[in-house]
Scaffold this motif. Structure first.
Motif, PDB file in Angstrom:
ATOM      1  N   GLY A 145      28.311  10.155  48.891  1.00 28.11           N
ATOM      2  CA  GLY A 145      29.594  10.607  49.424  1.00 28.11           C
ATOM      3  C   GLY A 145      29.733  12.114  49.352  1.00 28.11           C
ATOM      4  N   ASN A 146      29.310  12.685  48.196  1.00 25.61           N
ATOM      5  CA  ASN A 146      29.361  14.148  48.039  1.00 25.61           C
ATOM      6  C   ASN A 146      28.497  14.842  49.074  1.00 25.61           C
ATOM      7  OD1 ASN A 146      31.043  13.980  45.874  1.00 25.61           O
ATOM      8  ND2 ASN A 146      29.396  13.994  44.348  1.00 25.61           N
ATOM      9  N   ILE A 147      27.311  14.269  49.288  1.00 26.86           N
ATOM     10  CA  ILE A 147      26.393  14.890  50.241  1.00 26.86           C
ATOM     11  C   ILE A 147      26.981  14.829  51.654  1.00 26.86           C
ATOM     12  CG2 ILE A 147      24.137  14.642  51.349  1.00 26.86           C
ATOM     13  CD1 ILE A 147      22.995  14.019  48.605  1.00 26.86           C
ATOM     14  N   TYR A 148      27.587  13.683  52.001  1.00 28.07           N
ATOM     15  CA  TYR A 148      28.191  13.582  53.344  1.00 28.07           C
ATOM     16  C   TYR A 148      29.357  14.546  53.499  1.00 28.07           C
ATOM     17  CZ  TYR A 148      25.332   9.502  54.380  1.00 28.07           C
ATOM     18  OH  TYR A 148      24.279   8.686  54.621  1.00 28.07           O
ATOM     19  N   ASP A 149      30.139  14.722  52.422  1.00 29.90           N
ATOM     20  CA  ASP A 149      31.225  15.707  52.481  1.00 29.90           C
ATOM     21  C   ASP A 149      30.671  17.094  52.746  1.00 29.90           C
ATOM     22  OD1 ASP A 149      33.367  14.032  52.132  1.00 29.90           O
ATOM     23  OD2 ASP A 149      33.270  14.115  49.933  1.00 29.90           O
ATOM     24  N   LEU A 150      29.586  17.395  52.028  1.00 28.62           N
ATOM     25  CA  LEU A 150      28.929  18.690  52.210  1.00 28.62           C
ATOM     26  C   LEU A 150      28.479  18.852  53.657  1.00 28.62           C
ATOM     27  CD1 LEU A 150      27.450  21.258  51.173  1.00 28.62           C
ATOM     28  CD2 LEU A 150      25.539  19.776  50.558  1.00 28.62           C
ATOM     29  N   LEU A 151      27.871  17.794  54.217  1.00 29.20           N
ATOM     30  CA  LEU A 151      27.374  17.872  55.589  1.00 29.20           C
ATOM     31  C   LEU A 151      28.530  18.084  56.557  1.00 29.20           C
ATOM     32  CD1 LEU A 151      24.605  15.130  55.646  1.00 29.20           C
ATOM     33  CD2 LEU A 151      24.340  17.602  55.583  1.00 29.20           C
ATOM     34  N   ARG A 152      29.657  17.423  56.288  1.00 30.78           N
ATOM     35  CA  ARG A 152      30.790  17.579  57.182  1.00 30.78           C
ATOM     36  C   ARG A 152      31.265  19.036  57.185  1.00 30.78           C
ATOM     37  NH1 ARG A 152      34.940  12.759  57.642  1.00 30.78           N
ATOM     38  NH2 ARG A 152      35.331  13.177  55.451  1.00 30.78           N
ATOM     39  N   ARG A 153      31.230  19.642  55.996  1.00 31.34           N
ATOM     40  CA  ARG A 153      31.607  21.047  55.917  1.00 31.34           C
ATOM     41  C   ARG A 153      30.633  21.918  56.712  1.00 31.34           C
ATOM     42  NH1 ARG A 153      31.106  22.666  50.408  1.00 31.34           N
ATOM     43  NH2 ARG A 153      31.430  20.495  49.854  1.00 31.34           N
ATOM     44  N   ILE A 154      29.338  21.638  56.512  1.00 32.65           N
ATOM     45  CA  ILE A 154      28.310  22.409  57.225  1.00 32.65           C
ATOM     46  C   ILE A 154      28.467  22.241  58.730  1.00 32.65           C
ATOM     47  CG2 ILE A 154      25.823  22.570  57.637  1.00 32.65           C
ATOM     48  CD1 ILE A 154      25.453  21.755  54.685  1.00 32.65           C
ATOM     49  N   ASN A 155      28.891  21.055  59.129  1.00 36.88           N
ATOM     50  CA  ASN A 155      29.003  20.740  60.558  1.00 36.88           C
ATOM     51  C   ASN A 155      30.044  21.608  61.275  1.00 36.88           C
ATOM     52  OD1 ASN A 155      30.350  18.216  62.607  1.00 36.88           O
ATOM     53  ND2 ASN A 155      28.354  19.151  62.922  1.00 36.88           N
ATOM     54  N   GLN A 156      30.896  22.280  60.516  1.00 37.57           N
ATOM     55  CA  GLN A 156      31.858  23.172  61.167  1.00 37.57           C
ATOM     56  C   GLN A 156      31.152  24.286  61.915  1.00 37.57           C
ATOM     57  OE1 GLN A 156      34.314  24.275  57.871  1.00 37.57           O
ATOM     58  NE2 GLN A 156      35.344  22.286  57.816  1.00 37.57           N
ATOM     59  N   THR A 157      29.956  24.638  61.460  1.00 38.61           N
ATOM     60  CA  THR A 157      29.233  25.704  62.158  1.00 38.61           C
ATOM     61  C   THR A 157      27.867  25.259  62.689  1.00 38.61           C
ATOM     62  OG1 THR A 157      28.453  26.425  60.006  1.00 38.61           O
ATOM     63  CG2 THR A 157      30.300  27.647  60.943  1.00 38.61           C
ATOM     64  N   VAL A 158      27.352  24.131  62.198  1.00 38.50           N
ATOM     65  CA  VAL A 158      25.991  23.736  62.545  1.00 38.50           C
ATOM     66  C   VAL A 158      25.993  22.326  63.153  1.00 38.50           C
ATOM     67  CG1 VAL A 158      23.663  23.360  61.622  1.00 38.50           C
ATOM     68  CG2 VAL A 158      25.135  25.089  60.593  1.00 38.50           C
ATOM     69  N   THR A 159      25.207  22.154  64.200  1.00 39.01           N
ATOM     70  CA  THR A 159      25.033  20.842  64.801  1.00 39.01           C
ATOM     71  C   THR A 159      24.149  19.988  63.885  1.00 39.01           C
ATOM     72  OG1 THR A 159      25.019  21.977  66.908  1.00 39.01           O
ATOM     73  CG2 THR A 159      24.325  19.672  66.922  1.00 39.01           C
ATOM     74  N   ILE A 160      24.502  18.715  63.724  1.00 38.88           N
ATOM     75  CA  ILE A 160      23.720  17.884  62.807  1.00 38.88           C
ATOM     76  C   ILE A 160      23.233  16.611  63.493  1.00 38.88           C
ATOM     77  CG2 ILE A 160      23.746  16.557  60.649  1.00 38.88           C
ATOM     78  CD1 ILE A 160      25.713  18.496  59.494  1.00 38.88           C
TER      79      ILE A 160
END
Lengths: 278, 267
Positions: free
Chosen positions: B184-199
């Protein structure tokens, strides 16, 4: 005990020991962390072909060994990269073919081959000045290349796939590394002989790896250990009149097992203190 | 229905896959894959084991040659375009004794784009520090990698992928070996990263995927992807043998849209 330093051959031997220890400590670290001990053994034995060739052509066998071991390094390195799982079979074959070529060349060379055994079992006491110079040059090459490509070599050793994806030239660097192993093998051969090369190449880094988790420190500690083993082995072989190469290897081997025990002791003590602290 | 609010201007494709076929020997693993990834997408690719998820990532990274078809990354060939990709590999059992520190692992992300045999510049060091801070691993930067937990290591690998300031992040099973809370923590992190990066992320943890990604694709040799978060009946048929627990009770997020009894879907 310092009277032995009066002898020129002893000073040469110690100089050779120090030079080889630098190469062994640095390159041996890569051999251990990349788990290519078998490949390194293959290169060492295939280099025997070059010694035979040297005798046959009447040139310095060390030069022949350098040529052959570089050839073997490239060949085995490529096999290792391209064939994957079954590469050890092919490397084993090349290992034997190299030795066989050496023996056939020696059969065809006229005359008495007095110091042949020294290539098989090492003869640190009989290292001529010319070989010291070769060792120095090889050492400089190894040090410079490793210093230049330190980050890249660490990257391909740790995670080759990722290194490839970020466009690090993995194949070329890998072949460079095996060539450096080839050069180190030739140097080390003078000290402990080609049969025992992998022992001196792998034991110091293996011991160092037990106690440090940093690659530069692992290299540094390996160099120191390697120098220590060579010196102690040399002294013991001198006073007890034993074969120097084998004595050096046994000193390293005994130290290897002792360091395992020390490591275990440290571990249990650490666990105990953690339990009592908790 | 559509959750993400697309900007009014036309979507900006970062990855374009057209008619991609990949086969090992005579066995085709990927058949006729067409996929357009647009800027700021967060795509989760699910599918059964052996369905070609990892193979598709490998093709995108140039780790294997397609049999047919084309891949363009940021309009360039794979070898050039992958400079814009940050890659987070699948968790692999590795040598825990390997003498490398967290900081050195993250540094690997920079190697391709820079000249060899030079010291890191102050700016490059800052990039590494920043990446570590982003994944909340700055405190452990001097630890040997073998001493970290699975979740911590995954964060380090994400930081490593971020150092090349990628436009696209590709992740292969980022939560395969961590417990649900860490996942869950990792997905939260990815969601944050996704604000600037395509995933683009591959996973077979469908429950988690469905509550974090913006759109889902199903891969079982063929790709079923409609740019939406809905898992259609067609997708389910495609991954029929897939061991995914689709309808879990108490799931906070609905994966299947309401459908009538004969199985037809109303979109």
């Amino acid at each position: 005990m310092f009277e032995i330093f009066q002898y020129g051959f002893m000073r040469n031997a110690l100089a050779a020991g120090v030079l080889v220890s630098f190469a062994c400590g640095i390159i041996g670290t890569y051999v251990v962390i990349n788990r290519i001990v078998f490949l390194s053994g293959g290169i060492a034995h295939a280099a025997y072909g070059g010694i035979g060739l040297g005798y046959f052509l009447g040139i310095n066998p060390t030069i022949g060994a350098i040529v052959f071991s570089l050839g073997a390094s490239l060949g085995m390195g490529m096999v290792h990269r391209k064939t994957g799982e079954r590469s050890d079979t092919i490397i084993g074959v090349m290992w034997a073919i190299g030795m066989a070529i050496g023996i056939i060349f020696l059969d065809m060379s006229p005359g008495y081959k007095a110091d042949l055994m020294s290539y098989l079992f090492g003869s640190i006491l009989a290292v001529p000045r010319s070989d010291l110079i070769i060792m120095l040059v090889l050492n400089v090459i190894i040090l410079v290349l490793v210093a230049l490509y330190y980050k890249e070599l660490q990257a391909i050793s740790f995670d080759e796939t990722f290194a490839f994806v970020v466009n690090v030239p993995v194949d070329r660097l890998y072949l460079m590394l095996v060539c450096l192993i080839g050069l180190t093998v030739v140097m080390t051969m003078r000290i402990v002989g080609l049969i025992m090369v992998i022992a001196l190449l792998t034991m110091p880094p293996a011991i160092a790896g037990l106690f440090v988790k940093d690659m530069k420190r692992m290299m540094g500690l390996s160099i120191l250990l390697s120098i220590l083993f060579t010196f102690v082995g040399l002294l013991l072989s001198y006073y007890w009149n034993l074969t120097s190469g084998a004595t050096i290897i046994l000193v390293a081997g005994v130290s290897y097992f002792i360091s395992f025990m020390v490591k275990n002791q440290l571990k249990t003590r650490k666990k105990k203190s953690e339990i009592s602290a908790a | 229905m559509i959750i993400e609010e697309k900007p009014i201007n036309t979507p900006n494709p970062v990855i374009e896959v057209k008619g991609l076929w990949v086969s090992y020997d005579a066995q085709s693993v990927l058949e006729d894959i067409n996929l357009t990834v647009n800027e700021s997408d967060f795509i989760g690719l699910i599918g059964p084991n052996g369905g070609g998820k990892t193979t598709l990532l490998k093709a995108l990274l140039g780790l294997l040659e397609p049999t047919r078809g084309t891949i363009r990354i940021m309009g360039k060939s794979v070898a050039e375009g992958r400079c814009h990709i940050g890659y987070v590999p699948q968790y692999i059992e590795f040598d825990r004794q390997f003498p490398i520190r967290v900081w050195e692992v993250v540094q690997m992300g920079l190697l391709g784009c820079r000249k060899p045999f030079t010291r890191l510049s102050a700016a490059e060091r800052e990039v590494i520090d920043y990446a570590l801070k982003q994944v909340e691993m700055a405190d452990l930067s001097q630890r040997p990698i073998g001493e970290l937990s699975g979740g911590q290591r995954q964060r380090v690998y994400i930081a490593r992928a971020l150092t090349s300031s990628p436009q696209i992040l590709l992740l292969d099973e980022p939560t395969a070996s961590v417990d649900p809370q860490v996942a869950g923590n990792i997905y939260d992190l990815l969601r944050r990263i996704n604000q600037t990066v395509t995933i683009v992320m591959v996973s077979h943890d469908m429950n988690a995927v469905s509550s974090y990604v913006k759109s889902i694709g199903c891969l079982n040799r063929r790709l079923h992807y409609h740019g939406s978060k809905e898992v259609t009946q067609e997708m389910m048929d495609a991954i029929y043998e897939c061991p995914i627990d689709l309808i879990a009770h108490g799931l906070p997020h609905r994966v299947l849209s309401p459908h009538d009894q004969n199985g037809a879907k109303n979109v």
